[in-house]
Design an enzyme around this catalytic site. Structure first.
Site: not given
Ligand code: CO8
Length: 374
Positions: A155-157, A334
């Site tokens: 996901a965002c990481s 990300s």
């Protein structure tokens, strides 16, 4: 052991922009249509009336003013409310590969190297437009890169976890030059009909070249250390997936097939997790707040970043110490911290230290400590 460094970055920004004003106008037209078409059910109490969105709320709650998207016509059509993207043939580049390629070519140009020298491509993003073959392998082929390639999703990481994977392989000598590419088509998995989240995301692609420090041709950032952590949470979730067809209501237009979150809980739970994570990483790396010249944080919410900046530095950061790009791009998953890094890092001087940190679904948090070599 070899020392890894980020030697080039690139950003692909889709040309279409949706301002908060345009977004709210389209959303409120959708609300009018929905409430008119469901007037009887709403009066009977079996369907909830939908409420208007507001520009003031969006800016005050998030800090977002606009977002870039690959298609705005469908999103702004109150009878469509999602991007309209043409079906591509199997012999054409996929959209993610096309966006990633643009960013990758910019990163390669900045690093001053040819694609043929790359021996690892990681496509790290919060969603893949198909299950296989890996988008990364397609990017590798379109670029003419060698070695091997794979997709990863945190996901965002995703970008910071991708940096850690590439940096560790480079340190051990199993690869020599890597590209970490983050194409994020968030508009296609956002529910534009939900006022709680319709303003949050935008589309973009970022890319980074990671090489041995002693092979860098120009100014670069040595990757001193990386730290990744995950803790399972259902507070940010998307239930779409390959089992969908097999379920009794499989192809129904279910809300949980798009991005869902409990934003308040995420806010409260992720903030301490991120602050503690960064503090532990800095302590392990013997880095004090006074050593850090810049923070490139995940771009989800301005208030969150202000809080983290204050926690990490022990004082209110100056605007140039913790640059935000979310007012122009919204949350690009990300790619957000990498856009900030790409746009706001060239002025740093040799020896200056900085930290990239991303966080989001999973929960996940990834941080990267860097030193400038000019
Ligand atoms: N207009 C007007 N009013 C609104 C609107 C709107 N658009 N939206 C909500 N409201 C109302 C609510 O209904 C609520 O009303 P009431 O008090 O009467 O119930 C009131 O405003 C307050 O709502 P919230 O409590 O939801 O507002 P917050 O102040 O919490 O702000 C945010 C909402 C901005 C979402 C905030 O909670 C936030 O940013 N939280 C952190 C979220 C975050 O960082 N998430 C990370 C997700 S990204 C990630 O991990 C990647 C996932 C994969 C990518 C997916 C791509 C699509």
């Amino acid at each position: 052991m070899f020392k890894p460094a980020i030697t080039g970055t690139g950003v692909f920004t889709p040309p279409n922009v949706i301002s908060n004003a345009e977004l709210v106008t389209a959303f409120n037209s959708y609300v009018d249509i929905f409430n008119a078409e469901n007037a009887d059910a709403i009066a009977a109490g079996s369907v909830d009336a939908k409420a208007y969105s507001s520009e003031d709320f969006i800016y005050n709650a998030s800090g977002i003013r606009q977002r870039h998207v690959v298609d705005k016509t469908g999103i702004l059509d109150p009878r469509v409310m999602h991007p309209l993207l043409r079906q591509r043939g199997d012999d054409e580049p996929s959209l993610m590969a096309e966006m990633g390629l643009d960013a990758a070519q910019k990163a390669l140009a900045q690093a001053g190297i040819d694609a043929a020298q790359i021996d690892l491509v990681i496509c790290a993003a919060s969603n893949m437009e198909r299950a296989y073959p890996a988008i990364a392998v397609e990017i590798q082929s379109l670029l003419g890169a060698g070695g091997f390639a794979f997709d990863m999703n945190v996901a965002c990481s995703s970008a910071t976890f991708g940096i850690q994977a590439a940096a560790d392989m480079l340190r051990s000598g199993s690869i020599r030059k890597a590209l970490v590419v983050n194409p994020e088509i968030c508009s296609a998995h956002l529910e534009w009909r939900d006022r709680d989240c319709h303003f949050i995301f935008g589309d973009v692609a970022t890319a980074m070249v990671i090489e041995r420090l002693d092979e860098a041709k120009g100014p670069c950032f040595e990757i001193d250390s990386t730290r990744c952590a995950t803790v399972f949470s259902n507070n940010i979730r998307n239930n779409n997936g390959y089992l969908r067809r097999s379920r009794p209501d499989g192809m129904a237009d279910r809300r949980d097939m798009q991005f869902m979150q409990n934003g308040r809980k995420v806010f409260k739970e992720v903030l301490p997790m991120v602050s503690d994570h960064i503090a532990a990483h800095m302590e392990a790396g013997n880095v004090s707040a006074g050593d850090l010249k810049r923070l490139w944080l995940h771009q989800a919410n301005k208030t969150m970043n202000d809080f983290i900046g204050r926690k990490v530095l022990g004082r209110t950061p100056e605007p140039d110490e913790q640059p935000n790009i979310l007012q122009d791009y919204a949350n690009t998953s990300s790619a957000g911290s990498i856009i900030a890094f790409s746009k706001y890092s060239n002025d740093l001087k040799s020896g200056d230290r900085g930290l990239i940190c991303s966080f989001g679904a999973g929960y996940s948090v990834g941080s990267v400590l860097l030193t400038r070599h000019a």
